[in-house]
Write a protein that holds these residues in place. Sequence first.
Motif, mmCIF file in Angstrom:
data_model
loop_
_atom_site.group_PDB
_atom_site.id
_atom_site.type_symbol
_atom_site.label_atom_id
_atom_site.label_comp_id
_atom_site.label_asym_id
_atom_site.label_seq_id
_atom_site.Cartn_x
_atom_site.Cartn_y
_atom_site.Cartn_z
ATOM 1 N N ARG A 1019 0.817 -1.218 0.000
ATOM 2 C CA ARG A 1019 0.000 0.000 0.000
ATOM 3 C C ARG A 1019 0.852 1.270 0.000
ATOM 4 O O ARG A 1019 0.451 2.304 -0.555
ATOM 5 N N ARG A 1022 1.754 1.888 -3.567
ATOM 6 C CA ARG A 1022 0.573 2.348 -4.326
ATOM 7 C C ARG A 1022 0.285 3.819 -4.032
ATOM 8 O O ARG A 1022 -0.006 4.599 -4.937
ATOM 9 N N ARG A 1023 0.392 4.184 -2.760
ATOM 10 C CA ARG A 1023 0.137 5.594 -2.412
ATOM 11 C C ARG A 1023 1.179 6.507 -3.056
ATOM 12 O O ARG A 1023 0.855 7.595 -3.562
ATOM 13 N N GLN A 1054 -8.281 2.238 -6.110
ATOM 14 C CA GLN A 1054 -7.660 2.709 -4.858
ATOM 15 C C GLN A 1054 -8.617 3.556 -4.027
ATOM 16 O O GLN A 1054 -8.319 3.883 -2.886
ATOM 17 N N LYS A 1058 -10.899 -1.116 1.465
ATOM 18 C CA LYS A 1058 -10.405 -2.503 1.393
ATOM 19 C C LYS A 1058 -10.438 -3.091 2.808
ATOM 20 O O LYS A 1058 -9.718 -2.615 3.702
ATOM 21 N N LEU A 1061 -7.297 -4.072 4.733
ATOM 22 C CA LEU A 1061 -6.424 -3.033 5.298
ATOM 23 C C LEU A 1061 -6.968 -2.467 6.608
ATOM 24 O O LEU A 1061 -6.409 -1.529 7.167
ATOM 25 N N GLY A 1077 -5.784 1.848 4.965
ATOM 26 C CA GLY A 1077 -6.015 2.292 3.578
ATOM 27 C C GLY A 1077 -6.526 3.710 3.463
ATOM 28 O O GLY A 1077 -6.715 4.230 2.355
ATOM 29 N N LEU A 1080 -4.361 6.226 1.533
ATOM 30 C CA LEU A 1080 -4.331 5.875 0.118
ATOM 31 C C LEU A 1080 -5.608 6.331 -0.581
ATOM 32 O O LEU A 1080 -5.562 6.912 -1.675
#
Length: 1218
Positions: A1019, A1022-1023, A1054, A1058, A1061, A1077, A1080
């Motif tokens: 994560r 991804r962020r 995104q 989720k 998370l 999450g 994000l």
Amino acid sequence: MANMTLTGILEKMLGKDKDYRYMATSDLLNELNKEGFKADVDMEIKLSNIILQQLDDTAGDVSGLAVKCLGPLVKKVSEARVLEMTTKLSDKLLNGKDQHRDVASIALKTVVAEVTSAAAVQGVLVSLIPQLIKGITGTATKTEIKCECLDILSEVLHKYGNLVASNHEELLSALLSQLNTSQATVRKKTVSCLACLSSTLNDDLLTKATIEVVGSLKCKTMKAEITRTNIQMIGALSRAVGYRFGPYLGDTVPLLLHYCTSASENDEELREYSLQALESFLLRCPRDISSYCNQILDLTLEFLSYDPNFTDNMEEDTDAEVHDEEEDDESANEYTDDEDASWKVRRAAAKCLSGLIVSRPQMLTKLYEEACPNLIERFKEREENVKMDVFSTFIELLRQTGNVTKGQMDTDELSPRWFLKQEVPKIVKSVNRQLREKSIKTKVGAFSVLKELVVVLPDCLADQIGSIVPGIEKALLDKSSTSNLKIEALVFTRLVLASHSPNVFHPYIKALSSPVLSAVGERYYKVTTEAIRLCGELVRVLRPSVEGLGFDFKPYIHPIYKAIMARMTNQDQDQEVKECAITCLGLIISTFGDNLTSDLPTCLPVLLDRMGNEITRLTAVKAFAVIAASPLRIDISSVLENVIAELTAFLRKANRALRQATLGTLNSILRTHDDKISSSTYEVIIVELSTLISDSDLHMTALALELCCTLMADRRSNFNICVTVRDRVLPQALTLIRSSLLQGQALVALQNLFAGLVYSANASFESLLDSLLSSAKPFPQSGGVAKQALFSIAQCVAVLCLAAGDRKCSSTVSMLTGILRGDSSNNSVKQHLALLCLGEIGRRKDLSSHVHIENIIIESFQSPFEEIKSAASYALGNIAVGNLQKYLPFILDQIDNQQRRQYLLLHSLKEVIVRQSVDKAEFQESSVDKILNLLFNHCESEEEGVRNVVAECLGKIALIEPVKLVPALKVRTTSPTAFTRATVVIAVKFSLVERLEKIDEILHPEFSSFLMLIKDPDRHVRRAAVLALSTASHNKPNLIKGLLPVLLPLLYDQTLVKQELIRTVDLGPFKHVVDDGLELRKAAFECMDTLLDNCLDLVNPSSFIIPYLKSGLEDHYDVKMPCHLILSKLADKCPAAVLAVLDSLVDPLQKTINFKPKQDAVKQEVDRNEDMIRSSLRAIASLNCISGGDCSIKFKNLMSEIGKSPALLEKYNSVRNE
């Protein structure tokens, strides 16, 4: 007493003389309109009976007044009377005499519109609805009565549709039965009545209505006129219910497409109604119509040129100017046919295409490929009304291009702007032909197209100017030209002059100047205003620089000057004309002053006079600023003393804009005419300036300080001026420097002030330094000094030292290092300031002559105070900037050997790298390799702070050495360590600055490697990728446009919560839920917000709003806030897409505004909830501005709920007025 008065009036109303009756009815109307009017039961009965009786009066003006009396009467009598009147009027409408029917109908509409009491409304509806249904469905009912009943029912349903839900099914059946009647007027009114009803129908009844109408359309044996009515009904339904009609498009669109193509040659209305319905679908059901857009586009393009009765064999004119007159004759003798209705089809096709353009920004490229050439071709349309719609459609295409590509000046191949640029010659050729038409309306439309073209593509007409000039001339000089045409022509010409290079126009100045100057003398003030504004642009074009680009501008100077002076000296002028003339005269003097020497004594006093007038003084002040700043150094000595006196007085005025303009003007005048102004005048100005220096208005403060510096620079030898500055301005400056708000231009001006005081040699360096250092001490009344203020003080100290010379600077550095050698456990503010001062001095000057200064600073890393350690890190980095060869190796060596100090040392390194990237300086090759090895070794650090500093350093080095850095960063995107992958993506984010850099072309082909980490399993990575995408879309949208089709679905993913998370942390007495999450999701929505600003043409809002934005609106506080902003933005830019799913968005917004914190909530939680409610109300206010939002019953109910809650209504009105 009131009853006696009324009794007298009522008696007169029954008199035989119609004049008496008229006067009495007028008196009654006045009585009824009085606020305190009150009647008893008997009087109410008499009043209602006599007014109803008056409705049948043989004198039309009496019955008209009686209808007006009904309005106030129904508000002031009991429900029983209102019900009784409604019943009688209904009976009169259905069963009364023909001559009384119209009045009864108007009276009923008045009752429906004016009744306010809830009980009375309900009674009226219960009484009226059955009567109206009877009137509509009765087999023996006359057509006129049916029409009146349908009109009244439309009014009832429009206002009270929700209140008659129990009658909906009965009403629907009654109205649907009338769609097949033989009377055209009944069918037409039924269509509008059903549209009003449908907006409040539930989904089942709406389905029933649609199925029946579509069923009728499918019936092959149905009469043509009934089919046309049913198509109109389909269009009206979709306009009324909006997105709710979406599910039925699968049945209706193919039918309409079929009818358009298979209708008989003479059935133009069928095609027209079908195209109108399709236009409605495009605007009201944008999501569900998506799959049919290409077919609709093909259809509209086919029917845009549908003209079966006319064949255009006219050859393209090769020499347009020569055949001007012949063209006029041709256009006058064009083909006309009163029975030809094909123009209606073409108009409907143009409007349908416009709907497609407005609702489908993502189709722009396809529209340019297929629709743009057809639209340009149809500029020759022979029917003027259709031609206006073609112009409007093309303007919509241009505007959509501007909206989608806002802020992008590039014209990448196959982008909408590139396509538009290719079409410019054809557009101009076609528009020029229209400018030679006789029709004024056509010429106005043609100029509107050109104007929008220049706004969207500012420099596109450089090669076409010569062909457009004759059209401009003709528009301005032709006797038949209207004011509207002249204004359009002048505005367009001004835009063209402002957006193109001056030398493009030089060959045409002679042709343009004469009509423009004649327009300056026009009587209508709007024409004059635009002509004067155009003269201002013309002046800039004539002489863009002092040299004049080799163009002989002299013959044009005096004609322009005389035309403007004529307007200046004429007292009877509109305010706008006066202001434009003053601005233009200022430009003329500043540009041509060297050629107007003999005229200056005449025109300057006129400008001075305008400065004395309260209405025009601001404009006159700005005009003098332009004159004073002229590179020609215009001599204004004849009015200088008076101008300075006026300007000094203006510094005391409350008008902020006037004070700002005055400061700028004084600065310009003092720089160019300092030798003609006395010292006493300077001192008066300084006294006035001192009152303007404060942190409450930093812009004003910056201007005042700049003027102070100008005064001291001009009069360094004059002791009195510097003393006045020291006594009046310095105390204010020392107060200002303690402000945490001080920044930007005001801070730079303050630094210049201190330097100026030292340069003047009349202020002691030691006393100034002592004053600055003392200002960092805490004051008993105001407490300690803000951290930002310490940075400001340090910068001023550095500037002061450099201005004082090497010896003073060296002694100051020694004094500051002495402070650091003292006891570091005490007096942290003094140590903090000393470090910042050393850093600021070291950045500007090499301090290597001070032995071991780096060791003295690094000792402060051991301070118990965090701010001291941070300041030491800052100081070490900045000193290294002053001498890289000596101090950079020291820092790198310390990072390698001092593990405990790494974070602080990395910050020092960051200061060096950031400063080098800003100054575009380069490192030595060996230094770069050493820095990179060191930074890449720290990419995997467990500390997030260290990783962030490393990422920023890598990003900034990438700006200096992109060839080396980009491949090195790319390699690490496949690193097995998540921290390394995240760090290199953040590094790329830091390299994406707004200005053009050499890294851009190197990064472009490799960018996908970094951004595709948005699907990384970790994560944090991804962020980092989302943040990089957000920065790229803001600063360098062209880098990502080709990648968005792949990236958007990944980005949308995104935004969702989720569950994997979300974890629960057991804290013993209670459990705490942690959502890993959250950050994000917040970053993903903020990224979408940026994409909507810069890449709207590549985003499909419909697929994002549901489910992703809806999910965000129901999420955590930190996610909801950006979602509200996105929703407001979408409501403004893509209203159709929002309208399509408005019902789904109401629930999350409603929950947010109704949320109440717990009783034991802390103040922070309460304040946060208040901010959330206001944020939600801002989004609701944006939704309320969408045309057609009233189609959503849920949204109407939400607005009603807000209106009924005083607390919510107050907040709603507050955010709406922000």
